[in-house]
Design a protein around this motif. Sequence first.
Motif, PDB file in Angstrom:
ATOM      1  N   ALA A 500      32.148  11.742   2.057  1.00 40.63           N
ATOM      2  CA  ALA A 500      32.353  11.257   0.594  1.00 40.63           C
ATOM      3  C   ALA A 500      33.253  10.082   0.763  1.00 40.63           C
ATOM      4  CB  ALA A 500      33.094  12.141  -0.307  1.00 40.63           C
ATOM      5  N   LYS A 501      34.401  10.355   1.847  1.00 37.17           N
ATOM      6  CA  LYS A 501      35.205   9.016   1.998  1.00 37.17           C
ATOM      7  C   LYS A 501      34.541   7.841   2.704  1.00 37.17           C
ATOM      8  CE  LYS A 501      39.498   8.246   4.790  1.00 37.17           C
ATOM      9  NZ  LYS A 501      39.396   6.859   4.799  1.00 37.17           N
ATOM     10  N   LYS A 502      33.491   7.927   3.431  1.00 43.16           N
ATOM     11  CA  LYS A 502      32.805   7.072   4.161  1.00 43.16           C
ATOM     12  C   LYS A 502      31.991   6.005   2.945  1.00 43.16           C
ATOM     13  CE  LYS A 502      31.445   9.708   8.141  1.00 43.16           C
ATOM     14  NZ  LYS A 502      30.449  10.601   8.775  1.00 43.16           N
ATOM     15  N   ILE A 503      31.672   6.880   1.930  1.00 48.65           N
ATOM     16  CA  ILE A 503      30.732   6.168   0.830  1.00 48.65           C
ATOM     17  C   ILE A 503      31.811   5.443  -0.027  1.00 48.65           C
ATOM     18  CG2 ILE A 503      29.403   6.340  -1.452  1.00 48.65           C
ATOM     19  CD1 ILE A 503      27.738   8.050   0.290  1.00 48.65           C
ATOM     20  N   MET A 504      32.860   6.179  -0.288  1.00 49.04           N
ATOM     21  CA  MET A 504      33.990   5.596  -1.004  1.00 49.04           C
ATOM     22  C   MET A 504      34.576   4.176  -0.528  1.00 49.04           C
ATOM     23  SD  MET A 504      33.826   6.942  -3.866  1.00 49.04           S
ATOM     24  CE  MET A 504      35.027   6.259  -4.670  1.00 49.04           C
ATOM     25  N   ASP A 505      34.866   4.558   0.757  1.00 48.71           N
ATOM     26  CA  ASP A 505      35.493   3.334   1.552  1.00 48.71           C
ATOM     27  C   ASP A 505      34.403   1.951   1.410  1.00 48.71           C
ATOM     28  OD1 ASP A 505      37.649   4.427   2.100  1.00 48.71           O
ATOM     29  OD2 ASP A 505      37.165   4.960   4.019  1.00 48.71           O
ATOM     30  N   ALA A 506      33.093   2.096   1.829  1.00 47.59           N
ATOM     31  CA  ALA A 506      32.367   1.170   1.585  1.00 47.59           C
ATOM     32  C   ALA A 506      32.057   0.518   0.158  1.00 47.59           C
ATOM     33  CB  ALA A 506      30.987   1.848   1.942  1.00 47.59           C
ATOM     34  N   ILE A 507      32.163   1.496  -0.891  1.00 44.17           N
ATOM     35  CA  ILE A 507      32.071   1.048  -2.512  1.00 44.17           C
ATOM     36  C   ILE A 507      33.432   0.103  -2.560  1.00 44.17           C
ATOM     37  CG2 ILE A 507      32.364   1.735  -4.612  1.00 44.17           C
ATOM     38  CD1 ILE A 507      30.570   4.193  -3.979  1.00 44.17           C
ATOM     39  N   LYS A 508      34.454   0.921  -2.122  1.00 50.03           N
ATOM     40  CA  LYS A 508      35.729   0.057  -2.563  1.00 50.03           C
ATOM     41  C   LYS A 508      35.622  -1.239  -1.612  1.00 50.03           C
ATOM     42  CE  LYS A 508      40.003   1.222  -3.332  1.00 50.03           C
ATOM     43  NZ  LYS A 508      41.361   1.980  -3.427  1.00 50.03           N
ATOM     44  N   ALA A 509      35.200  -1.390  -0.420  1.00 49.27           N
ATOM     45  CA  ALA A 509      35.024  -2.835   0.214  1.00 49.27           C
ATOM     46  C   ALA A 509      33.916  -3.619  -0.200  1.00 49.27           C
ATOM     47  CB  ALA A 509      34.774  -2.125   1.692  1.00 49.27           C
ATOM     48  N   GLY A 510      33.394  -3.122  -1.238  1.00 49.16           N
ATOM     49  CA  GLY A 510      32.023  -4.005  -1.688  1.00 49.16           C
ATOM     50  C   GLY A 510      31.158  -4.206  -0.663  1.00 49.16           C
ATOM     51  N   GLU A 511      30.890  -3.007   0.262  1.00 44.70           N
ATOM     52  CA  GLU A 511      29.707  -3.317   1.082  1.00 44.70           C
ATOM     53  C   GLU A 511      28.701  -2.435   0.669  1.00 44.70           C
ATOM     54  OE1 GLU A 511      31.745  -1.918   4.499  1.00 44.70           O
ATOM     55  OE2 GLU A 511      32.994  -3.645   4.818  1.00 44.70           O
ATOM     56  N   ALA A 512      28.811  -1.470  -0.380  1.00 45.53           N
ATOM     57  CA  ALA A 512      27.710  -0.714  -0.565  1.00 45.53           C
ATOM     58  C   ALA A 512      27.066  -1.196  -2.162  1.00 45.53           C
ATOM     59  CB  ALA A 512      28.247   0.657  -0.852  1.00 45.53           C
TER      60      ALA A 512
END
Lengths: 596, 394
Positions: A500-512
């Motif tokens: 979940a952390k991987k996805i959340m970090d991507a979302i936060k970084a605007g990469e997802a």
Amino acid sequence: MDKKVNITINGFPVELKKGKTILEAAEEQGIKIPTLCYHKDLCVAGNCRVCVVEVVGQKRLSAACATPCEDGMEILTNSLKVRNSRKHIIELILAEHNADCTKCYRNGNCELQELSSEYKIMTQDFIELAPLKNYTIDMYSPSIMKDDSKCIKCQRCVRTCAELQGVNALTVAYKGDHMRISTFFEKAMNDVVCTNCGQCVNHCPTGALVERNYIEEVWGAISDPTKHVVVQTAPAVRVGLGEEMGMKPGERVTGKMVAALRRLGFDSVLDTDFTADLTIVEEGTELLTRLKKALVEKDKSIRIPMITSCSPGWIKYIEHLYPDNLDNLSTCKSPQQMFGALAKTYYAKARNIEPEDIVSVSIMPCTAKKYEAHRPEMHDSGYRDVDYVLTTRELAIMVKQAGLDFDKLAPAKFDRLMGDSTGAGVIFGATGGVMEAALRTAYELVTGRDVPFENLNIAPVRGMEGVRKASIKIENPLEEWAFLDGVELKCAVAHGLVNAKKIMDAIKAGEADFHFVEIMACPGGCLGGGGQPIPTNPEIRQKRAEAIYAEDADLPIRKSHENPEVQKLYKDFLKEPLGEISHHLLHTKYTKRERF
Amino acid sequence: MAYSYQLKRVDFIFRNENDWEKVLSNTIKKKPDEIINELISSELKGRGGAGFPTGLKWKLTAESKSKEKYVICNADEGEPGTFKDREILTKVPYKVLTAMAVCGYVTGAKEGFIYLRGEYKFLEEELNKTIDEFQYYCQEINLDFKIKIFMGSGAYICGEETALMESMEGRRGEPRNKPPFPTQAGYRKKPTVINNVETLVHTWTIFKYGAKKFYDLGVQYSRGTKLFSVSGDTPKPGIYELELGMSLQDFVYEFGDGDTKAVQVGGASGFLVPRKKFKDTAIGYEGKLVGISLPTGGSMMLFNSSRSMFNVLDNYLEFFREESCGQCTPCRVGCQQLLLGIKAVKRGEKPASYLDKLLKLTETMQLTAKCGLGQSVANSFSSIVENFREEMIY
């Protein structure tokens, strides 16, 4: 070409692939080396030292779990030196452990108990250490109890919390004789970042970490003639309960489970799958509404992707660690809480029972559900929506206490009114299931056609990969959804909070650029939940997943919006998805929390 | 009968030499292989106590394939009764730095760390000044090697090389499983040479004076000199550089107070030698020269007849109980059992035969503990209990 190594185990020659540990090599040969700190889900620690073996020519013994096989090794797994040392180590662990087995919740399913029985440790020469230390039991959490006097410091919980969940609520504190498993500033489990997922409970070899059980409370409610006790059962329970009853992993026991619950004395045996279907209708509509607002109305306040909110472990995690992303969460309550809210309103009215006389019990594969039911916001029916949450394990205990021969029970069917479910509701129990169920409904809502996958099986979102991504292109939508024509609906699925952390970090970084994300706190989804039978490991979870999908395939209706009881519910009570009553009963809000 | 003895005092380590620039630039003119071979032929072994051949360690790291490698100087001097590394870092720090730089040149490491014991914080400032000077010269001769100090936090276990690396990486100082060894996967899982402060200074001696000069000192299997931290019941406590291979009897003649009852060789994790065995004991690495040969990290504690051996053991065990990292069962629980056990015997709560049970326990600890700490508790326990059993009971 894989390199081979030749070794001997107890004098017998063995050829095996390079890179295997002694433990793995022995297992392949059908030789069991006892372990305690080792777990297939976790990295190797090599700290309990129970698995020591003799490598001929070496001065010291080697930990089988941590030692790779080298060419020419002569390994003895049961020499006198090994036996004596191993026995010594078990004695030492027992000297530190509060071995009051008859009063232990894990009595009968404890790895240390099994081991000491195997090695016939009949006496205790060493000085008992547990009474010398001021251990207390942490009972502040409604989900998990932690009893340090039973802890054997294998650190499986610590590794679980770090490696599977990335939460690090449990860590090692102090050194030497003061070393213990603790939390941030030794606060209670309820006051730290703990998500109550219960994976530590599932991975604990002893009774140091157990769920807070509510068995007696439920017996009390059942025995109270003035109370009407309804019970709901989560999808994953039906593929796990069999293991507690001595069956192989992956047995589907839905019918027997219903029969057992009825015999335990529950007044009405209902299905969480029903509200799982309801969740899909609500959440699917919410997703489409959000997309419309974001894509057509360009409403900047709408957060995309929308993330599922069924998993209470995940909810607590995001509240602690990504408090700025709470608006990404679907506002839908979890199926358990939707059920609870409806049981004391819709159900009470339909059955003509005073809501205050209803006791609502749920059987969950989950310990975080206990915490969820305790949340102050979960009182929308005017009462506490769900009174007691039992894990799969607690249900098994009740069945055994009632003296039921589970095997001989004739399969029964759920009661009506909130007992009907579809295949889509069932697959909530597996990672990717909510996504699949939502897509089946949303796609049809938008296009009027079935999802373009064979037999409605959306294979790309299934499986055990930690993070899975899929996309569906929407073509020729109905007029109302014309703005979605040609849009590629991008989805992601994650299970285990470390993923979940991987996805959340991507979302936060605007990469997802996902539109919809499903996250389940536990590995494998609910079927690998913290309230499921112990042991757990990748193979067992795989078997349970197969059972879930088989259950789905066997059901006549496999799309949530086609659930006749859900349709009736909207007609008679809720009127429409995201309507006023829905908003009041089925949706919730979230709380920002501290990071520790 | 007069006993003639000879303790060979040497003066290499603390000899004040101002030519470290020359030693460094001359040494790195040689090929790495040449330097390694010289170290191997000197038969220098690790001076931290474990005695692993230094040349081989450098060689293995040099051969490990990796772009990133590290050199670590283990200055987490925590063994009770040793204080030699502190003196080295105060008096001749440039020798240590030079040796680290040469090691970096030989192995391909570009970065070095001095893991400084938490209690030696007071050395940090001076040492950093020396490092700055040193780095300046490295730049002048185009030697790409950086040295930094990493402050420990005071845990004994962090002197264990893999626990030290865990601690440097920001985790709890808990020893790792071996293999892999640091030469393959050390700091940040990269090939790493980790040497004791004293070991590094000896390599300086070898670079400057040649392997033969070093090899000619000491005895077979135990070449060269060693620093000894002498403490306890002695009229002249201090740090002495002596040739290896001396008999303990000679040592006691020199340093004893005439009433020496026993000597603890190697600190709390070492062995206690009673008076009757002085003659049969030599100080050096394995290889039987005179009866038994005891390795040591340099701690020599003398006890005279006013000392209770029970108190000595009690003190060591309390130390171990506290300083075990707590990770593995034999060490964590074993140390507690040993301490409580001897107290129970002393109080008469357990029979004297319980000591035998505890001796067996130390055997298991030696066989099964994860790292050197748990394995070596047996050394002091068994040597004290076996030689002074009556003091344990009465």
